[in-house]
Design an enzyme around this catalytic site. Structure first.
Site, short mmCIF file in Angstrom:
data_model
loop_
_atom_site.label_atom_id
_atom_site.label_comp_id
_atom_site.label_asym_id
_atom_site.label_seq_id
_atom_site.Cartn_x
_atom_site.Cartn_y
_atom_site.Cartn_z
N CYS A 123 0.80 -1.22 0.00
CA CYS A 123 0.00 0.00 0.00
C CYS A 123 0.84 1.28 0.00
O CYS A 123 0.32 2.36 -0.27
CB CYS A 123 -0.97 0.00 1.18
SG CYS A 123 -2.08 -1.43 1.20
N HIS A 256 -3.25 7.20 1.92
CA HIS A 256 -3.65 5.89 1.42
C HIS A 256 -5.06 5.60 1.91
O HIS A 256 -5.36 5.77 3.10
CB HIS A 256 -2.67 4.82 1.91
CG HIS A 256 -3.17 3.43 1.73
ND1 HIS A 256 -3.64 2.97 0.52
CD2 HIS A 256 -3.28 2.38 2.60
CE1 HIS A 256 -4.03 1.71 0.65
NE2 HIS A 256 -3.82 1.34 1.90
N ASN A 286 -10.05 -0.30 -0.32
CA ASN A 286 -8.59 -0.22 -0.27
C ASN A 286 -8.04 -0.87 -1.53
O ASN A 286 -8.09 -2.09 -1.69
CB ASN A 286 -8.09 -0.94 0.98
CG ASN A 286 -6.58 -0.90 1.13
OD1 ASN A 286 -5.86 -0.55 0.19
ND2 ASN A 286 -6.09 -1.27 2.30
#
Length: 329
Positions: A123, A256, A286
């Site tokens: 990520c 993020h 996500n």
């Protein structure tokens, strides 16, 4: 005559989401068929996620990256043959090798022999890739870079584990960077601590042609949350310091897009009003390395992010890795 300072500047952005949009309720209905219990209320309360997109079985990470790249190239108004560096941040490549970046270079028809490689920082991947491309451009090794975050995380989800399968989605985001005497990327900071490798990982590996261990994502959610809220403020402050900017000079924060609670916590710690934070986690889920460039492109195209504004990006991911960059758009 003094030599001018060289910067890398964002010329254009692009993104792509596969068309299969799955709401929380639709996902809950799918899971219920296997006896897995969850609900829209449970997911929203813990994550802020309301929907995510899943790629079709025959669609690869490089396919998603291709559309995002084409849109970024069009927005940047550059000749694809001028792109002499391609970096793809992904944890879900098409193959073990060749790299997704090489596959993408071919799909784009770029024949100039420029460098192409993948970055794997989960990520945090886009933050790592952007800082890497910036360094190549600043040192004069390359002039025009295509930087992409692209993922098909749905391929590594265990749909019998409600604590992880509700979190992730597929997508891609891209930026075109070019050498410029005008300030662009102003400061970056990257970090890792491998002692936390077990709290967020996909433990499977290929051994003699057979996958050994689990091929599905594993996450210790509480441990990830604690570490994320601890490091994100620090790395953001470090990047701002390198950029010689104060937090109040940040026009937009793009964290993020993992969990709305982590995002709002970081925004608050930096002393920024929530209105300056770009949020797409509700619609995208996500998307790992794709989340930051996806959110960036959304905010550029809807007119929120304007030329001359300061943008702070930051991410944290498996490894454990974390990073941030500040740039003038």
């Amino acid at each position: 005559m003094a030599q001018s300072t060289l910067y890398s500047r964002v010329l254009g952005t692009g993104s792509y989401l596969p068309p299969d949009r799955v709401t929380n309720q639709e996902l809950a209905d799918r899971l219920a068929k296997d006896g897995i219990e969850t609900s829209d209320e449970w997911i929203v309360a813990r994550t802020g996620i309301r929907a995510r997109h899943f790629a079709a079985p025959d669609v690869t990470t490089s396919d998603l990256a291709l559309v995002a790249a084409q849109r970024a190239i069009e927005a940047a108004d550059v000749d694809p043959q001028s792109i002499d560096l391609i970096i793809v941040a992904t944890s879900t490549p098409d193959f073990v090798f060749p790299s997704t970046a090489c596959l993408l270079q071919n799909k784009l028809g770029i024949k100039n022999g420029g460098a192409a490689f993948d970055v794997q920082a989960v990520c945090s991947g886009f933050a790592y890739a952007l800082a890497t491309a910036d360094s190549f451009i600043r040192t004069g090794q390359h002039r025009t870079a295509l930087v992409i975050g692209a993922e098909t995380f749905s391929r590594i989800l265990d749909f019998k584990d409600r604590t992880t399968c509700v979190l992730f989605g597929d997508g891609a985001g891209a930026v075109v960077l070019s050498a410029s005497e005008e300030p662009g990327i102003l400061g970056s900071a990257l970090h890792a601590d491998g002692s936390y490798s077990n709290i967020l990982c996909t433990p499977g590996n290929v051994n003699r042609g057979v996958i050994a261990g689990s091929a599905f994502l594993h996450m210790d959610g509480q441990a990830v949350f604690k570490l994320a809220v601890n490091v994100l403020e620090k790395v953001a402050v470090e990047a701002l310091s390198k950029a010689e900017l104060a937090s109040e000079q940040v026009d937009w924060l793009i964290p993020h897009q993992a969990n709305i609670r982590i995002m709002t916590s970081t925004c608050r710690k930096l002393g920024l009003p929530q209105e300056r934070m770009i949020v797409t986690v509700d619609e995208h889920g996500n998307t790992s390395a794709a989340s930051i460039p996806l959110a960036l492109d959304v905010a550029v195209r809807d007119g929120r992010i304007k030329r001359g504004q300061h943008v702070l990006i930051e991410g944290v991911g498996g490894g454990f890795t974390w990073g941030a960059s500040v740039f003038r758009f």
